[in-house]
Design a protein around this motif. Sequence first.
Motif, PDB file in Angstrom:
ATOM      1  N   TRP A  12      34.263  44.035  32.863  1.00 50.47           N
ATOM      2  CA  TRP A  12      34.689  42.666  33.147  1.00 50.47           C
ATOM      3  C   TRP A  12      35.264  42.613  34.556  1.00 50.47           C
ATOM      4  CZ3 TRP A  12      33.690  38.433  30.335  1.00 50.47           C
ATOM      5  CH2 TRP A  12      33.226  38.640  29.041  1.00 50.47           C
ATOM      6  N   HIS A  13      34.825  41.651  35.334  1.00 51.31           N
ATOM      7  CA  HIS A  13      35.245  41.493  36.722  1.00 51.31           C
ATOM      8  C   HIS A  13      35.893  40.120  36.899  1.00 51.31           C
ATOM      9  CE1 HIS A  13      32.486  44.850  37.470  1.00 51.31           C
ATOM     10  NE2 HIS A  13      31.656  44.199  36.679  1.00 51.31           N
ATOM     11  N   THR A  14      37.011  40.085  37.602  1.00 53.22           N
ATOM     12  CA  THR A  14      37.651  38.820  37.950  1.00 53.22           C
ATOM     13  C   THR A  14      37.132  38.407  39.318  1.00 53.22           C
ATOM     14  OG1 THR A  14      39.612  39.408  36.686  1.00 53.22           O
ATOM     15  CG2 THR A  14      39.850  37.649  38.332  1.00 53.22           C
ATOM     16  N   CYS A  15      36.460  37.269  39.369  1.00 49.47           N
ATOM     17  CA  CYS A  15      35.855  36.775  40.606  1.00 49.47           C
ATOM     18  C   CYS A  15      36.624  35.542  41.081  1.00 49.47           C
ATOM     19  CB  CYS A  15      34.391  36.415  40.389  1.00 49.47           C
ATOM     20  SG  CYS A  15      33.393  37.816  39.840  1.00 49.47           S
ATOM     21  N   ILE A  16      36.976  35.511  42.370  1.00 50.12           N
ATOM     22  CA  ILE A  16      37.743  34.421  42.955  1.00 50.12           C
ATOM     23  C   ILE A  16      36.865  33.692  43.967  1.00 50.12           C
ATOM     24  CG2 ILE A  16      39.832  33.789  44.231  1.00 50.12           C
ATOM     25  CD1 ILE A  16      40.410  35.125  41.513  1.00 50.12           C
ATOM     26  N   PHE A  17      36.802  32.360  43.833  1.00 43.98           N
ATOM     27  CA  PHE A  17      35.986  31.499  44.695  1.00 43.98           C
ATOM     28  C   PHE A  17      36.909  30.512  45.400  1.00 43.98           C
ATOM     29  CE2 PHE A  17      33.663  32.846  41.010  1.00 43.98           C
ATOM     30  CZ  PHE A  17      32.370  33.098  41.430  1.00 43.98           C
ATOM     31  N   TRP A  18      36.792  30.386  46.701  1.00 47.32           N
ATOM     32  CA  TRP A  18      37.648  29.499  47.489  1.00 47.32           C
ATOM     33  C   TRP A  18      36.886  28.292  48.028  1.00 47.32           C
ATOM     34  CZ3 TRP A  18      42.845  29.806  48.387  1.00 47.32           C
ATOM     35  CH2 TRP A  18      43.483  30.982  47.997  1.00 47.32           C
ATOM     36  N   ARG A  19      37.615  27.232  48.285  1.00 48.26           N
ATOM     37  CA  ARG A  19      37.185  26.020  48.990  1.00 48.26           C
ATOM     38  C   ARG A  19      35.907  25.435  48.394  1.00 48.26           C
ATOM     39  NH1 ARG A  19      39.601  29.562  52.263  1.00 48.26           N
ATOM     40  NH2 ARG A  19      41.386  28.857  53.462  1.00 48.26           N
ATOM     41  N   LYS A  20      34.891  25.195  49.199  1.00 48.36           N
ATOM     42  CA  LYS A  20      33.655  24.547  48.728  1.00 48.36           C
ATOM     43  C   LYS A  20      32.971  25.357  47.632  1.00 48.36           C
ATOM     44  CE  LYS A  20      33.375  20.880  51.379  1.00 48.36           C
ATOM     45  NZ  LYS A  20      33.456  19.547  50.821  1.00 48.36           N
ATOM     46  N   LEU A  21      33.031  26.667  47.750  1.00 40.43           N
ATOM     47  CA  LEU A  21      32.436  27.509  46.716  1.00 40.43           C
ATOM     48  C   LEU A  21      33.174  27.329  45.389  1.00 40.43           C
ATOM     49  CD1 LEU A  21      30.133  29.494  46.385  1.00 40.43           C
ATOM     50  CD2 LEU A  21      31.669  31.321  47.036  1.00 40.43           C
ATOM     51  N   GLY A  22      34.490  27.191  45.443  1.00 36.92           N
ATOM     52  CA  GLY A  22      35.279  26.907  44.243  1.00 36.92           C
ATOM     53  C   GLY A  22      34.921  25.566  43.637  1.00 36.92           C
ATOM     54  N   GLU A  23      34.703  24.564  44.474  1.00 36.79           N
ATOM     55  CA  GLU A  23      34.303  23.242  43.992  1.00 36.79           C
ATOM     56  C   GLU A  23      32.925  23.293  43.339  1.00 36.79           C
ATOM     57  OE1 GLU A  23      34.668  20.551  47.314  1.00 36.79           O
ATOM     58  OE2 GLU A  23      36.786  21.076  47.599  1.00 36.79           O
ATOM     59  N   THR A  24      32.016  24.095  43.907  1.00 38.11           N
ATOM     60  CA  THR A  24      30.682  24.259  43.312  1.00 38.11           C
ATOM     61  C   THR A  24      30.792  24.921  41.945  1.00 38.11           C
ATOM     62  OG1 THR A  24      29.680  24.427  45.501  1.00 38.11           O
ATOM     63  CG2 THR A  24      28.403  25.290  43.662  1.00 38.11           C
ATOM     64  N   VAL A  25      31.641  25.941  41.841  1.00 34.40           N
ATOM     65  CA  VAL A  25      31.857  26.626  40.561  1.00 34.40           C
ATOM     66  C   VAL A  25      32.407  25.632  39.536  1.00 34.40           C
ATOM     67  CG1 VAL A  25      33.325  28.332  39.410  1.00 34.40           C
ATOM     68  CG2 VAL A  25      32.104  28.939  41.507  1.00 34.40           C
ATOM     69  N   GLU A  26      33.394  24.829  39.942  1.00 30.71           N
ATOM     70  CA  GLU A  26      33.991  23.845  39.041  1.00 30.71           C
ATOM     71  C   GLU A  26      32.933  22.890  38.485  1.00 30.71           C
ATOM     72  OE1 GLU A  26      37.739  20.765  39.031  1.00 30.71           O
ATOM     73  OE2 GLU A  26      36.650  21.001  40.926  1.00 30.71           O
ATOM     74  N   LYS A  27      32.002  22.502  39.322  1.00 25.91           N
ATOM     75  CA  LYS A  27      31.003  21.505  38.940  1.00 25.91           C
ATOM     76  C   LYS A  27      29.839  22.075  38.120  1.00 25.91           C
ATOM     77  CE  LYS A  27      28.431  17.725  41.112  1.00 25.91           C
ATOM     78  NZ  LYS A  27      28.113  17.081  42.387  1.00 25.91           N
ATOM     79  N   TYR A  28      29.415  23.300  38.438  1.00 23.48           N
ATOM     80  CA  TYR A  28      28.159  23.806  37.866  1.00 23.48           C
ATOM     81  C   TYR A  28      28.272  25.013  36.942  1.00 23.48           C
ATOM     82  CZ  TYR A  28      25.954  20.835  41.348  1.00 23.48           C
ATOM     83  OH  TYR A  28      25.558  19.762  42.094  1.00 23.48           O
ATOM     84  N   VAL A  29      29.355  25.774  36.988  1.00 24.75           N
ATOM     85  CA  VAL A  29      29.430  27.032  36.238  1.00 24.75           C
ATOM     86  C   VAL A  29      30.160  26.823  34.912  1.00 24.75           C
ATOM     87  CG1 VAL A  29      30.319  29.396  36.262  1.00 24.75           C
ATOM     88  CG2 VAL A  29      29.321  28.419  38.333  1.00 24.75           C
ATOM     89  N   HIS A  30      29.572  27.372  33.841  1.00 23.39           N
ATOM     90  CA  HIS A  30      30.125  27.235  32.500  1.00 23.39           C
ATOM     91  C   HIS A  30      30.016  28.566  31.759  1.00 23.39           C
ATOM     92  CE1 HIS A  30      30.119  22.947  33.187  1.00 23.39           C
ATOM     93  NE2 HIS A  30      28.869  23.056  33.581  1.00 23.39           N
ATOM     94  N   LYS A  31      30.773  28.696  30.679  1.00 23.82           N
ATOM     95  CA  LYS A  31      30.734  29.885  29.839  1.00 23.82           C
ATOM     96  C   LYS A  31      29.283  30.189  29.447  1.00 23.82           C
ATOM     97  CE  LYS A  31      32.351  31.776  25.491  1.00 23.82           C
ATOM     98  NZ  LYS A  31      33.199  31.580  24.328  1.00 23.82           N
ATOM     99  N   GLY A  32      28.891  31.451  29.566  1.00 24.44           N
ATOM    100  CA  GLY A  32      27.552  31.878  29.174  1.00 24.44           C
ATOM    101  C   GLY A  32      26.530  31.864  30.294  1.00 24.44           C
ATOM    102  N   ASP A  33      26.827  31.194  31.409  1.00 22.74           N
ATOM    103  CA  ASP A  33      25.887  31.155  32.530  1.00 22.74           C
ATOM    104  C   ASP A  33      25.710  32.548  33.124  1.00 22.74           C
ATOM    105  OD1 ASP A  33      25.517  28.432  32.305  1.00 22.74           O
ATOM    106  OD2 ASP A  33      26.840  27.921  33.978  1.00 22.74           O
TER     107      ASP A  33
END
Length: 137
Positions: A51-72
């Motif tokens: 298991w890896h903890t991945c940190i996304f900042w700024r625009k990349l974080g906003e993209t994750v918020e919008k498109y990434v979900h459990k199981g992807d």
Amino acid sequence: MNKVMLIGNVGADPQVKYLDQGVCVAQVRLATTERGYTLQNGTQVPDRTEWHTCIFWRKLGETVEKYVHKGDKLYVEGKIQSRDWTDRQGVSRKAIEIMVDNMELLSPKPSTQQPAQSQPETPPAVTPSQNNGEYPF
């Protein structure tokens, strides 16, 4: 050189926070699995999941918020960073995290019977600038 490339599955919906001045930071737990195998002598070696903890900042974080979900399924690229701190009970803690510079969503779009104009957008490939500073996770 400090470079990490992972392909794995998202374990839970992202944790997203907005810091001062609207800076977005998202955290995702990513599971990578090394498949098991059988040795020549018949010994079974089981699958091994990390298991890896991945940190996304700024625009990349906003993209994750919008498109990434459990199981992807995700491809992430970045660097390993460790940090030490003392928690509220005075216990020393250490975290090893992946500071993500680039990400691609590998899961196929869900198939729906909606008209073409209401289909979700394809997430853009985002490469943010260098991420510095502390974050609230």
